[in-house]
Enzyme design. Structure first.
Site, PDB file in Angstrom:
ATOM      1  N   PRO A   1       0.794  -1.228   0.000  1.00 28.25           N
ATOM      2  CA  PRO A   1       0.000   0.000   0.000  1.00 28.25           C
ATOM      3  C   PRO A   1       0.822   1.272   0.000  1.00 28.25           C
ATOM      4  O   PRO A   1       1.865   1.354   0.655  1.00 28.25           O
ATOM      5  CB  PRO A   1      -0.826  -0.109   1.286  1.00 28.25           C
ATOM      6  CG  PRO A   1      -0.208  -1.191   2.090  1.00 28.25           C
ATOM      7  CD  PRO A   1       0.482  -2.104   1.125  1.00 28.25           C
ATOM      8  N   ASN A   2       0.312   2.227  -0.729  1.00 29.62           N
ATOM      9  CA  ASN A   2       0.828   3.597  -0.792  1.00 29.62           C
ATOM     10  C   ASN A   2       2.146   3.739  -1.556  1.00 29.62           C
ATOM     11  O   ASN A   2       2.621   4.858  -1.745  1.00 29.62           O
ATOM     12  CB  ASN A   2       0.976   4.211   0.615  1.00 29.62           C
ATOM     13  CG  ASN A   2      -0.343   4.233   1.345  1.00 29.62           C
ATOM     14  OD1 ASN A   2      -1.322   4.745   0.818  1.00 29.62           O
ATOM     15  ND2 ASN A   2      -0.394   3.655   2.534  1.00 29.62           N
TER      16      ASN A   2
ATOM     17  N   ARG B   1       4.122  11.047  -1.704  1.00 28.50           N
ATOM     18  CA  ARG B   1       4.064  10.767  -0.258  1.00 28.50           C
ATOM     19  C   ARG B   1       5.410  11.076   0.400  1.00 28.50           C
ATOM     20  O   ARG B   1       6.461  10.646  -0.069  1.00 28.50           O
ATOM     21  CB  ARG B   1       3.649   9.317   0.011  1.00 28.50           C
ATOM     22  CG  ARG B   1       4.734   8.298  -0.266  1.00 28.50           C
ATOM     23  CD  ARG B   1       4.329   6.867   0.018  1.00 28.50           C
ATOM     24  NE  ARG B   1       4.168   6.557   1.424  1.00 28.50           N
ATOM     25  CZ  ARG B   1       4.322   5.338   1.927  1.00 28.50           C
ATOM     26  NH1 ARG B   1       4.634   4.305   1.150  1.00 28.50           N
ATOM     27  NH2 ARG B   1       4.148   5.132   3.208  1.00 28.50           N
TER      28      ARG B   1
ATOM     29  N   TYR C   1      10.836   9.184   1.403  1.00 25.41           N
ATOM     30  CA  TYR C   1      10.862   8.233   0.292  1.00 25.41           C
ATOM     31  C   TYR C   1      11.457   8.797  -1.001  1.00 25.41           C
ATOM     32  O   TYR C   1      11.589   8.073  -1.983  1.00 25.41           O
ATOM     33  CB  TYR C   1       9.436   7.717   0.028  1.00 25.41           C
ATOM     34  CG  TYR C   1       8.858   6.997   1.228  1.00 25.41           C
ATOM     35  CD1 TYR C   1       9.374   5.772   1.635  1.00 25.41           C
ATOM     36  CD2 TYR C   1       7.824   7.549   1.978  1.00 25.41           C
ATOM     37  CE1 TYR C   1       8.874   5.109   2.747  1.00 25.41           C
ATOM     38  CE2 TYR C   1       7.310   6.897   3.092  1.00 25.41           C
ATOM     39  CZ  TYR C   1       7.845   5.684   3.474  1.00 25.41           C
ATOM     40  OH  TYR C   1       7.347   5.030   4.575  1.00 25.41           O
TER      41      TYR C   1
ATOM     42  N   ASN D   1       8.129  -5.536  -1.341  1.00 22.52           N
ATOM     43  CA  ASN D   1       8.079  -4.450  -0.370  1.00 22.52           C
ATOM     44  C   ASN D   1       6.624  -4.398   0.106  1.00 22.52           C
ATOM     45  O   ASN D   1       5.778  -3.785  -0.550  1.00 22.52           O
ATOM     46  CB  ASN D   1       8.494  -3.122  -0.994  1.00 22.52           C
ATOM     47  CG  ASN D   1       8.495  -1.997   0.030  1.00 22.52           C
ATOM     48  OD1 ASN D   1       7.976  -2.156   1.132  1.00 22.52           O
ATOM     49  ND2 ASN D   1       9.065  -0.863  -0.340  1.00 22.52           N
TER      50      ASN D   1
ATOM     51  N   ALA E   1       3.326  -1.000   4.647  1.00 21.41           N
ATOM     52  CA  ALA E   1       2.824  -1.065   6.031  1.00 21.41           C
ATOM     53  C   ALA E   1       2.470  -2.492   6.456  1.00 21.41           C
ATOM     54  O   ALA E   1       2.547  -2.828   7.644  1.00 21.41           O
ATOM     55  CB  ALA E   1       1.617  -0.151   6.177  1.00 21.41           C
TER      56      ALA E   1
ATOM     57  N   ASP F   1       2.557 -16.034   5.777  1.00 21.06           N
ATOM     58  CA  ASP F   1       2.125 -17.414   5.516  1.00 21.06           C
ATOM     59  C   ASP F   1       2.063 -17.707   4.021  1.00 21.06           C
ATOM     60  O   ASP F   1       2.391 -18.823   3.589  1.00 21.06           O
ATOM     61  CB  ASP F   1       0.760 -17.674   6.155  1.00 21.06           C
ATOM     62  CG  ASP F   1       0.852 -17.841   7.668  1.00 21.06           C
ATOM     63  OD1 ASP F   1       1.976 -17.980   8.189  1.00 21.06           O
ATOM     64  OD2 ASP F   1      -0.206 -17.821   8.328  1.00 21.06           O
TER      65      ASP F   1
ATOM     66  N   GLU G   1      13.178  -9.126   0.768  1.00 21.71           N
ATOM     67  CA  GLU G   1      12.368  -8.015   1.292  1.00 21.71           C
ATOM     68  C   GLU G   1      13.091  -6.698   0.999  1.00 21.71           C
ATOM     69  O   GLU G   1      14.300  -6.601   1.191  1.00 21.71           O
ATOM     70  CB  GLU G   1      12.243  -8.209   2.804  1.00 21.71           C
ATOM     71  CG  GLU G   1      11.629  -7.083   3.562  1.00 21.71           C
ATOM     72  CD  GLU G   1      11.782  -7.252   5.086  1.00 21.71           C
ATOM     73  OE1 GLU G   1      12.694  -7.984   5.546  1.00 21.71           O
ATOM     74  OE2 GLU G   1      10.988  -6.627   5.801  1.00 21.71           O
TER      75      GLU G   1
ATOM     76  N   HIS H   1      12.914  -2.395   1.630  1.00 24.19           N
ATOM     77  CA  HIS H   1      12.324  -1.163   2.176  1.00 24.19           C
ATOM     78  C   HIS H   1      13.144   0.014   1.687  1.00 24.19           C
ATOM     79  O   HIS H   1      14.381   0.013   1.836  1.00 24.19           O
ATOM     80  CB  HIS H   1      12.269  -1.181   3.704  1.00 24.19           C
ATOM     81  CG  HIS H   1      11.383  -2.262   4.204  1.00 24.19           C
ATOM     82  ND1 HIS H   1      10.018  -2.224   4.031  1.00 24.19           N
ATOM     83  CD2 HIS H   1      11.664  -3.445   4.784  1.00 24.19           C
ATOM     84  CE1 HIS H   1       9.501  -3.332   4.503  1.00 24.19           C
ATOM     85  NE2 HIS H   1      10.465  -4.096   4.967  1.00 24.19           N
TER      86      HIS H   1
ATOM     87  N   ARG I   1      13.440   4.081  12.360  1.00 24.47           N
ATOM     88  CA  ARG I   1      12.139   4.768  12.442  1.00 24.47           C
ATOM     89  C   ARG I   1      11.351   4.295  13.675  1.00 24.47           C
ATOM     90  O   ARG I   1      11.937   3.813  14.630  1.00 24.47           O
ATOM     91  CB  ARG I   1      11.393   4.565  11.111  1.00 24.47           C
ATOM     92  CG  ARG I   1      12.159   5.209   9.927  1.00 24.47           C
ATOM     93  CD  ARG I   1      11.417   5.073   8.619  1.00 24.47           C
ATOM     94  NE  ARG I   1      10.160   5.803   8.637  1.00 24.47           N
ATOM     95  CZ  ARG I   1       9.198   5.666   7.722  1.00 24.47           C
ATOM     96  NH1 ARG I   1       9.402   4.833   6.704  1.00 24.47           N
ATOM     97  NH2 ARG I   1       8.078   6.355   7.810  1.00 24.47           N
TER      98      ARG I   1
HETATM   99  C1  DQA Z   1       8.346   1.027   3.569  1.00 29.16           C
HETATM  100  C2  DQA Z   1       8.485   1.181   5.083  1.00 29.16           C
HETATM  101  C3  DQA Z   1       7.173   0.878   5.778  1.00 29.16           C
HETATM  102  O1  DQA Z   1       7.318   1.000   7.187  1.00 29.16           O
HETATM  103  C4  DQA Z   1       6.110   1.846   5.314  1.00 29.16           C
HETATM  104  O2  DQA Z   1       4.865   1.523   5.907  1.00 29.16           O
HETATM  105  C5  DQA Z   1       5.998   1.929   3.838  1.00 29.16           C
HETATM  106  C6  DQA Z   1       7.207   1.885   3.030  1.00 29.16           C
HETATM  107  C7  DQA Z   1       9.637   1.438   2.817  1.00 29.16           C
HETATM  108  O3  DQA Z   1       9.766   1.059   1.663  1.00 29.16           O
HETATM  109  O4  DQA Z   1      10.492   2.132   3.385  1.00 29.16           O
HETATM  110  O5  DQA Z   1       4.913   2.122   3.298  1.00 29.16           O
HETATM  111  O6  DQA Z   1       8.097  -0.320   3.278  1.00 29.16           O
END
Ligand code: DQA
Length: 141
Positions: free
Chosen positions: A9-10, A17, A22, A73, A76, A86, A97, A99, A106
């Site tokens: 999300p987002n 954002r 970011y 990624n 949240a 799972d 993974e 980020h 953070r």
């Molecule tokens: C994120 C870090 C997460 O904590 C956050 O909720 C995001 C982006 C990152 O890429 O830094 O939406 O995954």
């Protein structure tokens, strides 16, 4: 090599954002970067983004038998979703993974990563480059 990139999300709001966290590059820039890398390194890639936990679970399940690696990624959902953990364990496709921000520096609620428990490696705080480093890891396996 077939790689599935999943963004939670987002992340479609990149560039808009919280640019201090970011960066100013957009989600379209991220997709272009990954697609150019796929051409350069000669692998197949699908990039998927969803704001919905269940859709991400569906996408991971559908990857079974169709992809050799997952770059995820979960945004949240990283910090909340046992369902995504799972799903990754269910398909057992090598996963990494990503980020963009350095979540380790953070808020406390960002210190747990459920999805990360099913991933072979984490690339954290490297900006967009983390996606390419994650892809490199899967390509070199
Ligand atoms: C994120 C870090 C997460 O904590 C956050 O909720 C995001 C982006 C990152 O890429 O830094 O939406 O995954």
């Amino acid at each position: 090599m077939r790689i599935l990139v999943i963004n939670g999300p987002n992340l479609n709001m990149l560039g808009i954002r919280e640019p201090d966290i970011y960066g100013k590059n957009t989600y379209a820039d991220l997709c272009t970067m990954i697609e150019s890398y796929a051409k350069e390194k000669d692998f197949d890639v699908k990039i998927f983004q969803s704001n919905h936990e269940g859709s991400i679970v569906d996408e991971i399940q559908a990857a079974y038998g169709n992809y050799d690696g997952i770059v995820i990624n979960p945004a949240a959902y990283t910090h909340t979703s046992v369902a995504i953990l799972d799903a990754l364990k269910s398909v057992a496709i090598p996963a990494v993974e990503i980020h963009i921000s350095d979540v380790s520096k953070r808020e406390d609620f960002r210190q747990i990563s459920y999805a990360g428990m099913a991933c072979e490696k984490s690339f954290i705080g490297l900006g967009f480059d983390g996606y390419l480093r994650g892809i490199d890891y899967l390509l070199n396996k």
